[in-house]
Enzyme design. Structure first.
Site, PDB file in Angstrom:
ATOM      1  N   PHE A 191     -38.149 -47.881  40.220  1.00  0.00           N
ATOM      2  CA  PHE A 191     -38.340 -46.604  40.221  1.00  0.00           C
ATOM      3  C   PHE A 191     -39.802 -46.210  39.120  1.00  0.00           C
ATOM      4  CE2 PHE A 191     -34.946 -43.297  41.144  1.00  0.00           C
ATOM      5  CZ  PHE A 191     -34.533 -43.718  42.462  1.00  0.00           C
ATOM      6  N   GLU A 243     -41.105 -36.936  48.034  1.00  0.00           N
ATOM      7  CA  GLU A 243     -42.435 -37.452  47.379  1.00  0.00           C
ATOM      8  C   GLU A 243     -43.026 -38.427  48.544  1.00  0.00           C
ATOM      9  OE1 GLU A 243     -41.114 -37.976  43.760  1.00  0.00           O
ATOM     10  OE2 GLU A 243     -42.720 -36.713  43.463  1.00  0.00           O
ATOM     11  N   ARG A 272     -46.105 -35.032  39.486  1.00  0.00           N
ATOM     12  CA  ARG A 272     -45.265 -34.187  39.911  1.00  0.00           C
ATOM     13  C   ARG A 272     -45.498 -32.744  39.354  1.00  0.00           C
ATOM     14  NH1 ARG A 272     -38.944 -36.077  40.088  1.00  0.00           N
ATOM     15  NH2 ARG A 272     -39.148 -37.236  41.966  1.00  0.00           N
ATOM     16  N   LEU A 299     -35.166 -30.339  48.644  1.00  0.00           N
ATOM     17  CA  LEU A 299     -36.021 -31.114  48.281  1.00  0.00           C
ATOM     18  C   LEU A 299     -36.656 -31.726  49.495  1.00  0.00           C
ATOM     19  CD1 LEU A 299     -35.336 -32.523  44.889  1.00  0.00           C
ATOM     20  CD2 LEU A 299     -36.897 -33.954  46.377  1.00  0.00           C
ATOM     21  N   GLN A 314     -37.291 -29.559  34.792  1.00  0.00           N
ATOM     22  CA  GLN A 314     -38.039 -30.515  35.817  1.00  0.00           C
ATOM     23  C   GLN A 314     -38.267 -29.590  37.176  1.00  0.00           C
ATOM     24  OE1 GLN A 314     -36.504 -34.427  36.909  1.00  0.00           O
ATOM     25  NE2 GLN A 314     -38.083 -35.063  35.536  1.00  0.00           N
ATOM     26  N   HIS A 319     -39.518 -30.222  41.067  1.00  0.00           N
ATOM     27  CA  HIS A 319     -40.234 -31.101  42.137  1.00  0.00           C
ATOM     28  C   HIS A 319     -41.180 -30.280  43.003  1.00  0.00           C
ATOM     29  CE1 HIS A 319     -40.344 -33.748  45.447  1.00  0.00           C
ATOM     30  NE2 HIS A 319     -39.592 -34.615  44.608  1.00  0.00           N
ATOM     31  N   HIS A 324     -35.237 -28.575  39.461  1.00  0.00           N
ATOM     32  CA  HIS A 324     -34.598 -29.819  39.813  1.00  0.00           C
ATOM     33  C   HIS A 324     -33.397 -30.013  38.766  1.00  0.00           C
ATOM     34  CE1 HIS A 324     -33.449 -33.147  42.044  1.00  0.00           C
ATOM     35  NE2 HIS A 324     -33.724 -34.133  40.980  1.00  0.00           N
ATOM     36  N   ARG A 373     -37.391 -36.082  32.084  1.00  0.00           N
ATOM     37  CA  ARG A 373     -36.427 -37.100  32.345  1.00  0.00           C
ATOM     38  C   ARG A 373     -36.893 -38.086  33.306  1.00  0.00           C
ATOM     39  NH1 ARG A 373     -33.085 -38.082  36.450  1.00  0.00           N
ATOM     40  NH2 ARG A 373     -33.757 -36.147  37.527  1.00  0.00           N
TER      41      ARG A 373
END
Lengths: 93, 599
Positions: free
Chosen positions: B119, B255, B286, B252, B240, B242, B353, B398
């Site tokens: 990730f 990406e 982001r 969502l 946060q 997105h 988010h 995060r």
């Protein structure tokens, strides 16, 4: 436990509210579709279809999500037309 | 009216991953546990977490908890507490094995070990090559975990109060928490649950923003309960976003769409990301992309009748590539936006988010608040875990794969600490009738037919007449004034508007006064919670005059470690802010000093 209808004006409003709360799910996607369906499509369903919808709401969230996204088909044929309608509910003008 | 009362060792409010993992620790120790949830437990928002859980198992690539810790500290933009982060990264490993033993069907390698995927933000050797740290159960990790925890709790005889809504915490004169007043949604009857310890695990609050990926249930109920009990919320300015949510819906769009060559255009058909990030363009971070979208819209270059979104183009990629590389996106756009992305672009807007901030806790899940001389004094009997809490492991931002980890580690830690607390405090404290009366008055407030002005000042005559209308107005104010784009001007106007909305709420009354399944009343209570939390976000964002992690202020564009290496604390009383130092000293290793954050 009190089950009187209180000051509700419409008959059946209590069942409607109960159903509305059952449309609160763990995923936004399901919230959006179920909420829209309940408002615009549900009132015109037949009684057996309404019962099927209540049963559909007892399913697990990821299962409902898979059916709606077309990844899997429901085993119960009664759910198919409801799933189809849920897929269409937000896309309508 | 006699109020029914029930007594338990522990009351847990919220039945997502944090609440259920804590409940399991407790039930396993023979304690009597009540779990209150406003929806059926397996409909908690944990079910929506698809990504996975980070743990340095080193099954795919070399890894250590120490590298995981470095990435988390850096990801937090150095605002995370390093003792809590060390604890979380160490505990990650036994936590995942625990889940494995519970039967969570993790994806496997051929060797039979748990598969781990790579990730963003994961590195080997303190910022070196990409690591592979995320354990997943296909694309439904959250569901698999929630399901396993629920089944284990049923077996352990945890007592579930399904479809009960928590109204308020009860505290005595010494500040100890004694349980909560809750409402059975079906009957509309209140119930007093007395408990030696109470754990708040109510999840996030994304619904405060108009466009959010969070489910409807994420209204910040536990956070607001803490505020009303006099406990501050920490670091609420860090939220946060997105960049690509379906406009007006929030769903969502991954990406991956931009990774495969999709790009954004404004109302003039221009590929505007070229101006904001000449090299990375649509693949910039982001926060950069989200801010660019909002800037375009604010400067009048949005799309549609209201010019309030931009477009994500993928039609040039062709039907075949879309079908093979981006399965699901076409269906999502069709179902949620009513368009076919093979033919038309997708309307998008940044979607709220994840809340990094929350109820301040230490690494044992104990709620801590300033008292007397101390900035972090334990609130006796009160715990918090999960997205509603702030341990603080995410600091200003995060990392992917750390949110499921957070709820599991701190849910478990809280459960373990509660067992010890109850050994030392085996008796129920006497109920505070004053606190109970106050909680009941909140409930009675929404039972009035005509609103009387309450508290200080008069209720303003309501411009809007329904909770629903006011909710939508509130969420729009949050999006426009305390969302992605934040300056002194937007935020101070926002705070003013929120104060007016808070007053307007006091002028609204409900038409439906029946007790049974009165959803309108629940929605009014939720709106009250959302407004309290929204005020915490806007006020904290106005206060922080720097840009750090997810909090970006073009009027204070740099991170300022000299003045702002500190946590914000917002108190509901007088909308007051205080600050406390970041805990930069880990448990056993050397601390990671702040560096410039580049990827």
């Amino acid at each position: 436990m009190s089950r009187e209808a209180g000051s509700r004006e419409r008959p059946g409003a209590e069942a409607g509210e109960r159903l509305r709360w059952q449309c609160r799910r763990g995923m936004l996607e399901l919230d959006l579709l179920l909420e829209s369906f309940l408002e615009r499509d549900y009132p015109s369903l037949s009684d057996p279809e309404k019962r099927d919808f209540t049963r559909l709401l007892e399913m697990q969230d990821p299962q409902l999500h898979d059916w709606i996204m077309g990844d899997k088909s429901p085993d119960d044929p009664a759910f198919s037309p409801l799933i189809l309608a849920l897929r269409e509910t937000l896309g309508q003008p | 009216m006699t109020l029914p009362r029930r007594r338990f060792d522990t009351l847990i409010i919220g039945a997502g991953g944090a609440g259920l993992n804590a409940a399991l620790q407790l039930a396993g120790s023979g304690l009597r546990v009540a779990v209150v949830s406003k929806v059926f437990p397996t409909r908690s928002h944990t079910v929506a977490a698809q990504g996975g859980v980070n743990a340095a198992l080193a099954n795919v690539l070399p890894d250590t908890w120490h590298w995981h810790m470095f990435d988390t500290v850096k990801g937090s933009d150095y605002l995370g507490d390093q003792d809590a982060i060390e604890f979380m990264c160490r505990e990650a490993i036994p936590t995942v094995y625990d889940l494995e033993h519970m039967g969570v069907p993790f994806s496997r390698l051929d060797s039979g070990k748990i598969y781990q995927r790579a990730f963003g933000g994961q590195s080997q050797d303190f910022g070196g090559p990409q690591a592979a740290r995320t354990c997943a159960a296909a694309d439904r990790t959250g569901h698999a975990i929630l399901h396993a925890l629920y089944q284990q709790n049923i077996r352990a005889r945890t007592h579930f109060f399904d479809e009960y809504f928590a109204i308020d915490l009860l505290r005595d004169d010494e500040g100890a928490v004694l349980g909560a007043l809750v409402l059975e949604i079906e009957s509309g009857e209140p119930l007093l649950i007395e408990a030696k310890t109470t754990l708040i695990a109510t999840g996030g609050c994304g619904q405060v923003f108009r466009t959010t990926s969070n489910a409807r249930i994420n209204t910040g109920d536990g956070m607001a309960m803490a505020l009303r009990a006099g406990i501050p919320l920490q670091d609420m300015e860090f939220f946060q976003f997105h960049p690509t949510g379906i406009a007006g819906k929030g769903k969502l769009i991954t990406e991956g769409v931009r990774g495969e060559g999709g790009y954004l255009i404004n109302g003039e058909g221009e590929r505007f990301m070229e101006r904001y990030a000449p090299n990375a363009r649509d693949l910039a971070g982001r926060d950069v992309v989200a801010r660019a979208i909002v800037t375009e819209i604010m400067e009048g270059r949005g799309c549609g009748i209201n010019k309030d979104y931009v477009l994500l183009r993928v039609d040039h990629l062709g039907e075949e590539l879309i079908a093979s590389r981006l399965p699901g996106i076409r269906e999502s756009a069709r179902i949620f936006a009513g368009i076919d992305p093979v033919l038309e672009p997708i309307p998008v807007f940044p979607t709220a988010h994840y809340s990094m901030g929350g109820i301040p806790t230490d690494r044992f899940g104990r709620v801590v608040a300033p008292a007397g001389e101390g900035a972090e004094e334990v609130v006796p009997g009160l715990y918090a875990a999960g997205e509603c809490a702030c341990a603080s492991v995410h600091g200003a931002n995060r990392l992917g794969g750390n949110s499921l980890l957070d709820i599991l580690v701190f849910g478990r830690a809280a459960g373990k600490d509660i067992v010890e607390y109850i050994k030392e405090n085996p008796h129920h404290r006497p109920m505070s009738e004053a606190s109970l009366d106050q909680a009941l008055s909140r409930l009675l407030y929404w039972a009035q037919t005509e609103k009387k002005p309450s508290g200080k000042g008069k209720a303003k005559p309501a411009k809007v007449t329904s909770v629903r209308e006011l909710r939508e107005e509130f969420r729009k104010v949050m999006e426009d004034h305390a969302g992605v784009f934040r300056t002194h001007k937007t935020l101070s106007e926002g705070v003013k508007l929120l104060k007016s909305i808070r007053k307007q709420l006091a002028g609204i009354h409900l038409k439906d006064h029946s007790k049974v399944f009165n959803v309108a009343r629940i929605e009014a209570l939720e709106l009250e919670n959302m407004i309290d939390v929204g005020m915490a976000i806007a006020t904290s964002a106005l206060g922080r005059k720097e840009s750090r992690g997810a909090h970006s202020r073009p009027d204070f564009a740099a991170r300022d470690d000299r003045q702002w290496m500190k946590h914000s604390l917002y108190f509901k009383e007088k909308d007051r802010l205080e600050y406390k130092p970041v805990r930069s000293k880990p448990m056993t290793v050397k601390s990671f000093p702040p560096m410039e954050r580049t990827y």
